[in-house]
Write a protein that holds these residues in place. Structure first.
Motif, PDB file in Angstrom:
ATOM      1  N   ASP A 172       0.837  -1.193   0.000  1.00 50.26           N
ATOM      2  CA  ASP A 172       0.000   0.000   0.000  1.00 50.26           C
ATOM      3  C   ASP A 172       0.877   1.250   0.000  1.00 50.26           C
ATOM      4  O   ASP A 172       1.864   1.345   0.738  1.00 50.26           O
ATOM      5  N   LEU A 192      -7.970  -4.648 -13.372  1.00 50.26           N
ATOM      6  CA  LEU A 192      -7.497  -4.261 -12.046  1.00 50.26           C
ATOM      7  C   LEU A 192      -8.249  -3.053 -11.506  1.00 50.26           C
ATOM      8  O   LEU A 192      -8.559  -2.988 -10.310  1.00 50.26           O
ATOM      9  N   SER A 193      -8.561  -2.104 -12.370  1.00 49.16           N
ATOM     10  CA  SER A 193      -9.306  -0.919 -11.934  1.00 49.16           C
ATOM     11  C   SER A 193     -10.690  -1.303 -11.441  1.00 49.16           C
ATOM     12  O   SER A 193     -11.233  -0.659 -10.529  1.00 49.16           O
ATOM     13  N   SER A 217      -0.816  -5.820  -7.526  1.00 48.69           N
ATOM     14  CA  SER A 217      -1.979  -4.961  -7.326  1.00 48.69           C
ATOM     15  C   SER A 217      -2.802  -5.444  -6.141  1.00 48.69           C
ATOM     16  O   SER A 217      -3.262  -4.641  -5.315  1.00 48.69           O
ATOM     17  N   GLN A 218      -2.984  -6.747  -6.027  1.00 45.03           N
ATOM     18  CA  GLN A 218      -3.745  -7.298  -4.909  1.00 45.03           C
ATOM     19  C   GLN A 218      -3.062  -7.022  -3.572  1.00 45.03           C
ATOM     20  O   GLN A 218      -3.722  -6.961  -2.533  1.00 45.03           O
ATOM     21  N   GLY A 252      -7.872  -1.153  -8.238  1.00 45.59           N
ATOM     22  CA  GLY A 252      -6.455  -0.944  -8.456  1.00 45.59           C
ATOM     23  C   GLY A 252      -6.167   0.350  -9.209  1.00 45.59           C
ATOM     24  O   GLY A 252      -6.961   0.790 -10.036  1.00 45.59           O
ATOM     25  N   LYS A 253      -5.027   0.939  -8.918  1.00 45.56           N
ATOM     26  CA  LYS A 253      -4.581   2.152  -9.601  1.00 45.56           C
ATOM     27  C   LYS A 253      -3.516   1.741 -10.613  1.00 45.56           C
ATOM     28  O   LYS A 253      -2.490   1.152 -10.243  1.00 45.56           O
ATOM     29  N   VAL A 254      -3.755   2.045 -11.902  1.00 46.47           N
ATOM     30  CA  VAL A 254      -2.888   1.521 -12.962  1.00 46.47           C
ATOM     31  C   VAL A 254      -2.579   2.611 -13.985  1.00 46.47           C
ATOM     32  O   VAL A 254      -3.482   3.313 -14.447  1.00 46.47           O
ATOM     33  N   ALA A 274       0.233   0.582  -6.413  1.00 42.35           N
ATOM     34  CA  ALA A 274      -0.153   1.290  -7.629  1.00 42.35           C
ATOM     35  C   ALA A 274       0.800   0.830  -8.715  1.00 42.35           C
ATOM     36  O   ALA A 274       2.013   0.790  -8.511  1.00 42.35           O
TER      37      ALA A 274
END
Length: 256
Positions: free
Chosen positions: A11, A56-57, A33-34, A61-63, A38
């Protein structure tokens, strides 16, 4: 006492994954991501990256999608600048971009074929390490994970260029680990054995597949998502006293 679960979390960290469009790169990106990272994801084309980002988003998730050929040093530099502009920092890199387009007897390997593999697998890995390393050294820390192969240390037919490039990756990793350790940047190698991906399926489904499985004590090849835990470990604080080493995930494979 350290909190192992906390140490494995990412994180607030920014992780760059090259070769993220398919196969092992994609699987490691999902695992990272899990774990809360980011992600900046790179491959040569955008379609697979955009699908990954969408997947992922959808789970929060931030990608950042950042297409790039790692064999182009100028493009690599621009990509790292873009990542830092996006996230403000770069905490870890998974250098997974690689090719193995030839399964050819060594006496038949052309100069162009040799250069193609070296340009992507070895030079490309160095370019990414160099540009990401500049950012991490200025920050005072970071983790670089270079994806190698069991073939860096174990011989096999018809893959001379690939094996040589991955042996170079492991030597590069050890050198950078020593050079950058006192400035907080760790550099390790993750060496997969045989996993079923688009890249390996042709070989595994040929007459060579039985030989490969026979040489694997676990009695099977790996599935892509079985590599994610090792990637998270090396990118995270759980491995903060690990540098210059190779983590092998191969089911115990040996050449036969």
């Amino acid at each position: 006492m350290n909190d192992v679960n906390r140490d494995l979390r990412l994180d607030g960290r920014t992780v760059w994954v090259t070769g993220a469009g398919k196969g092992l790169g994609r699987a490691m990106a999902v695992a990272l991501s899990q774990a809360g990272a980011a992600l900046a994801v790179t491959a040569r084309t955008t379609g697979d990256l955009e699908q990954l980002a969408s997947d992922l988003s959808g789970h929060g998730g931030k990608v950042l999608v950042a297409p790039c050929s790692v064999s182009d040093s100028t493009a690599v530099r621009s990509t790292v600048e873009r990542i830092v502009d996006w996230a403000g920092r770069l905490d870890a890199v998974i250098n997974c971009a690689g090719v193995s387009p030839h399964f050819t007897r060594s006496e038949k390997v052309t100069d162009d074929a040799w250069r193609q593999v070296m340009d992507v697998n070895l030079a490309g890995t160095f370019y990414c390490c160099r540009e990401a390393g500049k950012v991490m050294l200025e920050q005072g820390g970071g983790s670089i994970v270079n994806v190698s192969s069991v073939h860096a240390r174990t011989g096999f037919e018809r893959i001379a260029a690939y094996a040589a490039s991955k042996g170079g990756v492991e030597a590069l990793t050890k050198s950078l680990a020593v050079e950058w350790a006192d400035r907080g940047v760790r550099v390790n190698t993750l060496a997969p054995g045989y996993f079923r991906t688009d890249l390996s399926s042709g070989l595994l489904d040929s007459r060579w597949g039985e030989r490969i499985v026979d040489g694997t004590p676990l009695g099977r090849v790996g599935e892509a998502d079985e590599l994610g835990g090792a990637a998270v470990f090396l990118a995270s604080d759980a491995s903060r006293f690990v540098t210059g080493t190779t983590v092998t995930v191969d089911g115990g494979w040996t050449a036969r």
